[in-house]
Design an enzyme around this catalytic site. Structure first.
Site, PDB file in Angstrom:
ATOM      1  N   MET A  25     -16.011  45.240 122.686  1.00  0.00           N
ATOM      2  CA  MET A  25     -16.226  45.084 124.129  1.00  0.00           C
ATOM      3  C   MET A  25     -17.499  45.819 124.524  1.00  0.00           C
ATOM      4  O   MET A  25     -17.616  47.035 124.285  1.00  0.00           O
ATOM      5  CB  MET A  25     -15.018  45.633 124.909  1.00  0.00           C
ATOM      6  N   CYS A 107     -19.115  35.145 122.912  1.00  0.00           N
ATOM      7  CA  CYS A 107     -19.637  35.710 124.158  1.00  0.00           C
ATOM      8  C   CYS A 107     -20.259  34.608 125.011  1.00  0.00           C
ATOM      9  O   CYS A 107     -21.115  33.854 124.530  1.00  0.00           O
ATOM     10  CB  CYS A 107     -20.679  36.780 123.857  1.00  0.00           C
ATOM     11  N   GLY A 220      -5.715  37.943 126.347  1.00  0.00           N
ATOM     12  CA  GLY A 220      -4.639  38.180 127.301  1.00  0.00           C
ATOM     13  C   GLY A 220      -3.423  38.905 126.770  1.00  0.00           C
ATOM     14  O   GLY A 220      -2.385  38.940 127.441  1.00  0.00           O
TER      15      GLY A 220
END
Length: 344
Positions: A25, A107, A220
């Site tokens: 991240m 990305c 998620g």
């Protein structure tokens, strides 16, 4: 190390366990976050932020690849598409001691698209395959790919299978699949993390169709219950934002997924274990605020957690701030007498 053939690479280098991974991240999975994460789990596979091949070749290579040995097992994620540059950087990953080198094909930001980096490469499976082949021939490390299930205009099951088949034929055996498409025109990177619907069943189906490949599911996932469900259909899980905003979740990983006790008995113990590293970084000239921002979620949901965050926010940025700021913030959180309670 001499270059290995694709056949040798696929058959002999499986790399670290990917049963539980923490996602790469940008601006978040820095060495300072990773050091904290490693005080909570010995076995979770950690990933760097994405580093572009251009930054490594033309920038300060040592700064971009710097990490502490305590962070292992650790994978380097690369952004790029030029086979020669990817090969060079894959060799650097091995030279600097990483356990895996991963190619970013997920990305969605405009900036990386313009440089043929990230999710736009889903439209170019032959190019990805060429880059993967070059990387495999340049290093003995396992070479993996993190990607979406598609992009706008190329989001069919057949096109996803074409991507998997061409890249696996180049020698890649591990695919980390974010179970959403990326919408390259019309959605921001943040919106691309939430708006396109999750299709976990597509990732399950990939594993069923290609049982010889290692398929890791991403997107998620927030709880251990969800992880257990996904592990019934895939080889591993990758968590991102939840592992960052609520890092104590990692304290249960070793017990839950690897059958071994974790290193931390409490949040306080984990933070105390980080303090010598913070001091070393301060001695190198790193500002406390650059490190303390990664600690903010450690006492998430705990009595005193808000006071902990507030004290750091109000004091870490001040000139000359040192580890006493962290110690004083930690003192605002009652320390439990009980040993580790495994997160649910």
């Amino acid at each position: 190390m001499p270059a290995q053939t694709v056949e040798n690479q696929v058959n002999t280098r499986f790399g670290p366990s990917r049963r539980f991974c923490v996602a790469p991240m940008m601006d978040w999975t820095t060495t300072h976050y990773r050091y904290l994460a490693r005080q909570l789990s010995r076995h979770a596979l950690l990933y760097t932020e994405m580093v572009t091949t251009g930054a490594l070749i033309h920038g300060d290579t040592s700064r971009f690849l710097r990490h502490d040995a305590a962070e292992y097992p650790l994978a380097l994620q690369l952004g790029g598409s030029n086979p020669q540059e990817l090969a060079h950087c894959a060799a650097l990953a091995e030279q600097y001691g990483f356990d895996e080198v991963n190619l970013n094909v997920g990305c969605p930001s405009d900036r990386v698209q313009n440089n043929m980096i990230g999710a736009c490469l889903m439209a170019c499976p032959d190019k990805v395959a060429e880059g993967v082949r070059a990387m495999i021939n340049a290093t003995g490390l396992p070479v993996t790919v993190k990607h979406r299930i598609g992009i706008d205009g190329r989001e069919s099951w057949e096109e996803l299978c074409e991507f998997i088949e061409k890249v696996s034929e180049a020698g890649c055996r591990t695919f980390i699949v974010h179970a959403r498409i990326a919408v390259l025109e019309g959605l921001s990177p943040k919106e691309n993390r939430d708006i396109p619907p999750l299709k976990y069943d597509w990732v399950y189906r990939l594993k069923a169709c290609y049982p010889h490949l290692e398929i890791i599911i991403n997107g998620g996932i927030k709880t251990f219950d969800e992880c257990r469900q996904h592990l019934e259909h895939t080889d591993g899980v990758m968590l991102g934002r939840e592992a960052y905003h609520n890092p104590w979740l990692l304290a249960g990983v070793d017990t839950e997924f690897f059958g071994q006790p974790g290193p931390a008995r409490s949040r306080h113990d984990a933070l105390r274990a980080v303090l010598p590293f913070i001091q070393d970084e301060l001695d190198r000239g790193v500002y406390l605020s650059h490190m303390s921002r990664h600690l903010m979620g450690l006492f998430h949901g705990q009595p005193g957690g808000r006071q902990f965050r507030r004290y750091i926010s109000e004091n870490a940025h001040k000139p000359g701030s040192g580890i006493e700021v962290i110690e004083q913030a930690m003192a605002r959180v009652p320390e439990p007498d009980v040993s580790l309670v495994v997160p649910a």
